[in-house]
Design an enzyme around this catalytic site. Sequence first.
Site, PDB file in Angstrom:
ATOM      1  N   SER A 122       0.839  -1.200   0.000  1.00 33.71           N
ATOM      2  CA  SER A 122       0.000   0.000   0.000  1.00 33.71           C
ATOM      3  C   SER A 122       0.870   1.244   0.000  1.00 33.71           C
ATOM      4  O   SER A 122       1.985   1.235   0.543  1.00 33.71           O
ATOM      5  CB  SER A 122      -0.863  -0.026   1.266  1.00 33.71           C
ATOM      6  OG  SER A 122      -1.343   1.264   1.572  1.00 33.71           O
ATOM      7  N   TYR A 146      -0.610   0.015  10.236  1.00 32.50           N
ATOM      8  CA  TYR A 146      -0.869  -0.674   8.967  1.00 32.50           C
ATOM      9  C   TYR A 146       0.283  -0.444   7.983  1.00 32.50           C
ATOM     10  O   TYR A 146       0.818  -1.381   7.386  1.00 32.50           O
ATOM     11  CB  TYR A 146      -2.181  -0.139   8.400  1.00 32.50           C
ATOM     12  CG  TYR A 146      -2.542  -0.577   7.005  1.00 32.50           C
ATOM     13  CD1 TYR A 146      -3.126  -1.822   6.771  1.00 32.50           C
ATOM     14  CD2 TYR A 146      -2.361   0.282   5.914  1.00 32.50           C
ATOM     15  CE1 TYR A 146      -3.489  -2.205   5.485  1.00 32.50           C
ATOM     16  CE2 TYR A 146      -2.733  -0.094   4.633  1.00 32.50           C
ATOM     17  CZ  TYR A 146      -3.298  -1.334   4.422  1.00 32.50           C
ATOM     18  OH  TYR A 146      -3.664  -1.708   3.157  1.00 32.50           O
TER      19      TYR A 146
HETATM   20  N1  LIG Z   1      -8.660  -1.341  -0.894  1.00 33.03           N
HETATM   21  C1  LIG Z   1      -7.654  -0.470  -0.842  1.00 33.03           C
HETATM   22  O1  LIG Z   1      -7.810   0.758  -0.950  1.00 33.03           O
HETATM   23  C2  LIG Z   1      -6.256  -0.973  -0.691  1.00 33.03           C
HETATM   24  C3  LIG Z   1      -5.195  -0.090  -0.854  1.00 33.03           C
HETATM   25  C4  LIG Z   1      -3.909  -0.541  -0.676  1.00 33.03           C
HETATM   26  C5  LIG Z   1      -3.708  -1.872  -0.343  1.00 33.03           C
HETATM   27  N2  LIG Z   1      -4.753  -2.719  -0.175  1.00 33.03           N
HETATM   28  C6  LIG Z   1      -4.497  -4.094   0.208  1.00 33.03           C
HETATM   29  O2  LIG Z   1      -5.101  -4.957  -0.730  1.00 33.03           O
HETATM   30  C7  LIG Z   1      -5.530  -6.160  -0.081  1.00 33.03           C
HETATM   31  C8  LIG Z   1      -6.977  -6.429  -0.393  1.00 33.03           C
HETATM   32  O3  LIG Z   1      -7.727  -5.275  -0.034  1.00 33.03           O
HETATM   33  P1  LIG Z   1      -9.296  -5.287  -0.009  1.00 33.03           P
HETATM   34  O4  LIG Z   1      -9.718  -3.903  -0.265  1.00 33.03           O
HETATM   35  O5  LIG Z   1      -9.816  -6.390  -0.852  1.00 33.03           O
HETATM   36  O6  LIG Z   1      -9.547  -5.599   1.537  1.00 33.03           O
HETATM   37  P2  LIG Z   1     -10.661  -6.557   2.198  1.00 33.03           P
HETATM   38  O7  LIG Z   1     -10.707  -6.182   3.644  1.00 33.03           O
HETATM   39  O8  LIG Z   1     -11.918  -6.510   1.411  1.00 33.03           O
HETATM   40  O9  LIG Z   1      -9.991  -7.994   2.023  1.00 33.03           O
HETATM   41  C9  LIG Z   1      -9.032  -8.480   2.891  1.00 33.03           C
HETATM   42  C10 LIG Z   1      -9.423  -9.909   3.210  1.00 33.03           C
HETATM   43  O10 LIG Z   1      -8.451 -10.454   4.113  1.00 33.03           O
HETATM   44  C11 LIG Z   1      -9.158 -11.319   4.973  1.00 33.03           C
HETATM   45  N3  LIG Z   1      -8.409 -11.568   6.201  1.00 33.03           N
HETATM   46  C12 LIG Z   1      -8.254 -10.724   7.251  1.00 33.03           C
HETATM   47  N4  LIG Z   1      -7.596 -11.340   8.237  1.00 33.03           N
HETATM   48  C13 LIG Z   1      -7.314 -12.588   7.810  1.00 33.03           C
HETATM   49  C14 LIG Z   1      -6.679 -13.695   8.402  1.00 33.03           C
HETATM   50  N5  LIG Z   1      -6.179 -13.612   9.647  1.00 33.03           N
HETATM   51  N6  LIG Z   1      -6.559 -14.831   7.698  1.00 33.03           N
HETATM   52  C15 LIG Z   1      -7.069 -14.910   6.445  1.00 33.03           C
HETATM   53  N7  LIG Z   1      -7.711 -13.896   5.836  1.00 33.03           N
HETATM   54  C16 LIG Z   1      -7.836 -12.744   6.524  1.00 33.03           C
HETATM   55  C17 LIG Z   1     -10.442 -10.592   5.246  1.00 33.03           C
HETATM   56  O11 LIG Z   1     -11.428 -11.486   5.755  1.00 33.03           O
HETATM   57  C18 LIG Z   1     -10.778 -10.012   3.898  1.00 33.03           C
HETATM   58  O12 LIG Z   1     -11.647 -10.847   3.179  1.00 33.03           O
HETATM   59  C19 LIG Z   1      -5.220  -5.972   1.382  1.00 33.03           C
HETATM   60  O13 LIG Z   1      -3.961  -6.572   1.653  1.00 33.03           O
HETATM   61  C20 LIG Z   1      -5.096  -4.476   1.538  1.00 33.03           C
HETATM   62  O14 LIG Z   1      -4.241  -4.130   2.614  1.00 33.03           O
HETATM   63  C21 LIG Z   1      -6.028  -2.298  -0.352  1.00 33.03           C
END
Ligand SMILES: NC(=O)c1ccc[n+]([C@@H]2O[C@H](COP(=O)([O-])OP(=O)(O)OC[C@H]3O[C@@H](n4cnc5c(N)ncnc54)[C@H](O)[C@@H]3O)[C@@H](O)[C@H]2O)c1
Lengths: 324, 324
Positions: A122, A146
């Site tokens: 991120s 984070y």
């Molecule tokens: N959406 C954004 O703006 C954004 C920006 C930068 C980075 N990211 C990264 O992209 C990835 C996906 O983002 P997203 O928007 O789909 O988030 P999201 O929260 O929709 O998906 C993350 C998933 O990880 C799962 N998770 C959490 N803890 C867990 C565990 N202990 N074991 C297994 N699974 C677990 C959650 O249940 C969830 O389904 C993440 O790593 C996030 O940090 C997202």
Amino acid sequence: MRIVILGGAGMLGRKLVERLAAIGSLGGRPITGVVLHDVVEPALISAPFPVSAATGDLADPGVAEAAIAGRPELIFHLAAIVSGEAEADFDKGYRVNLHGTLKLFEAIRHAGITPRLVFSSSIGVFRGPFPETITDDFHTVPQTSYGTQKAIDELLLTDYSRRGFFDGVGIRLPTICVRPGKPNKAATGFFSNIIREPLAGHAAVLPVGDEVGMWHASPRAAVGFLIHAASLASGLIGPRRNITMPGVSCTVGDQIAALRAIAGDAVVARIRREPDPTIQRIVSGAAWKFTPKRALDLGFTADRDFAGIIEAHIADELGGRIMA
Amino acid sequence: MRIVILGGAGMLGRKLVERLAAIGSLGGRPITGVVLHDVVEPALISAPFPVSAATGDLADPGVAEAAIAGRPELIFHLAAIVSGEAEADFDKGYRVNLHGTLKLFEAIRHAGITPRLVFSSSIGVFRGPFPETITDDFHTVPQTSYGTQKAIDELLLTDYSRRGFFDGVGIRLPTICVRPGKPNKAATGFFSNIIREPLAGHAAVLPVGDEVGMWHASPRAAVGFLIHAASLASGLIGPRRNITMPGVSCTVGDQIAALRAIAGDAVVARIRREPDPTIQRIVSGAAWKFTPKRALDLGFTADRDFAGIIEAHIADELGGRIMA
Ligand SMILES: NC(=O)c1ccc[n+]([C@@H]2O[C@H](COP(=O)([O-])OP(=O)(O)OC[C@H]3O[C@@H](n4cnc5c(N)ncnc54)[C@H](O)[C@@H]3O)[C@@H](O)[C@H]2O)c1
Ligand SMILES: NC(=O)c1ccc[n+]([C@@H]2O[C@H](COP(=O)([O-])OP(=O)(O)OC[C@H]3O[C@@H](n4cnc5c(N)ncnc54)[C@H](O)[C@@H]3O)[C@@H](O)[C@H]2O)c1
């Protein structure tokens, strides 16, 4: 090609598997199966290859080993506790985002497989004061837990890749906008809420000032990054394995202007201003102007502009219809 | 002021406690006791305050808690597996340098004390390609496991400090030269060996070419950095809590020239060239030219030049006598 998506029940995980189902192959190799792993039960979709689900907390003993038992050739590691929750719950954030990732990396190392591993980092790894624009060699000194956890994961990914334990690529995603579905606990959620909710006829809360800037990518573009990262030649990436993704740089004011141009005043009037000092503190001073040269050289492509991001949302999520 | 030195049996730990004994107070506050903690039994010294020893592996359960049971107001965290060994033994390096540090930080957090914590990081957090000179905002992308672990510790230190769990300062030490005593397992050991051994009448092995450059600090200067970091006002440091220390930039060729000028040809003739590809790989491409503006602004001071480093060694370790 056997694929595992960790965090497969999440927003990006779901969109990614849909895209994989649509394309059927990656880098010229047919996809032979996808495992969606998550701590919550992932929804299955129909695809030209078998899609299965597995559940478990990645930070629990044995879960990472089980998740990769099928000896995948490609792993997307998207599982994470997002920014707002990792800030609110110190232990949970470290448990999942640091120790969960470490458990995954160790499981891969000990399984003796060397998959391509695409990790969703991120732009939260950066924090000001910034130069006019953030180049690819700017230091990663986060000011959130984070961002700290993502920066640590990046370092681990680089070292494990250098050691030959897997073939990692970390992509620093912009804030994903417009995020579909329900708001999650990311502190950056409002950037999406103020577009998605008014377009659907609902009110949205804007907790920060118009001057706050952000670096955005649509879910469509983000899935494109993940797919592109999955098939990049390792030699092209080189030893610096974490790459800032291209994006669209704009302020909240610019977002609202784009919304107004596309959907009109009545839609914009659904945005209610309710300043929240915690969110203001987290997002103001966030990184929002980049020169992502490496990513562009490697062929990653961003959305055209913020209007393009809104149009992608209207096409992909609203079937082309807005509640004017 | 109660002080704990982790890694207190090490080279820098011993020199630090000697200096503390000589000055008796820090930042105007009298030192009331020093605990030397290490996995090997630290040697005690006489001082104007009680000096005690404690042993244990920092990565073992309960050891960090025991080490800080005296509720220190100042902690020097110098315990580490050094570069060569962390590269040779992947698990041991991560166990001590990452998990040991994390255990220490968690122990402090749960003890509810908020000491100043001075952490000895390393310029090994950097790896080329470099710009002409490395500024304070250059990214930390190591290419050794040791550098990775130090960079991770830096991130943790920043986050734990931001959260108010302790008041951390990480100082990125140059390569310490001339390192006294026996060679340790650091890949950079030869930078010292080629000065120390010839001056003492012994042969020394030079495993790399004359063109290899390094960023050096004498043990005297390094102890000065640790002491200065211990009493810096927190507000002056700001949110970026890891600081590249000033040093002396020179090549192996420059080192040998300085040795020749001070001690003559016969001493230099004791250096034997035996290229070692592993060491060459680790140290060539190391960071050796910096513009450490923040450190200089904060009042950290380096050795004058490499001749000054040799002179410090002759004065501090050889009682002024060399084996010409
Ligand atoms: N959406 C954004 O703006 C954004 C920006 C930068 C980075 N990211 C990264 O992209 C990835 C996906 O983002 P997203 O928007 O789909 O988030 P999201 O929260 O929709 O998906 C993350 C998933 O990880 C799962 N998770 C959490 N803890 C867990 C565990 N202990 N074991 C297994 N699974 C677990 C959650 O249940 C969830 O389904 C993440 O790593 C996030 O940090 C997202
Ligand atoms: N000497 C250098 O050139 C240099 C350069 C940059 C950074 N540093 C850092 O400065 C610090 C001190 O360096 P040094 O030259 O005195 O090294 P050193 O090896 O002499 O001292 C390190 C000490 O840590 C102790 N230690 C190792 N594992 C431990 C464990 N599990 N639990 C408790 N103690 C443990 C060792 O026994 C040793 O006494 C280290 O953190 C090192 O990484 C040194």
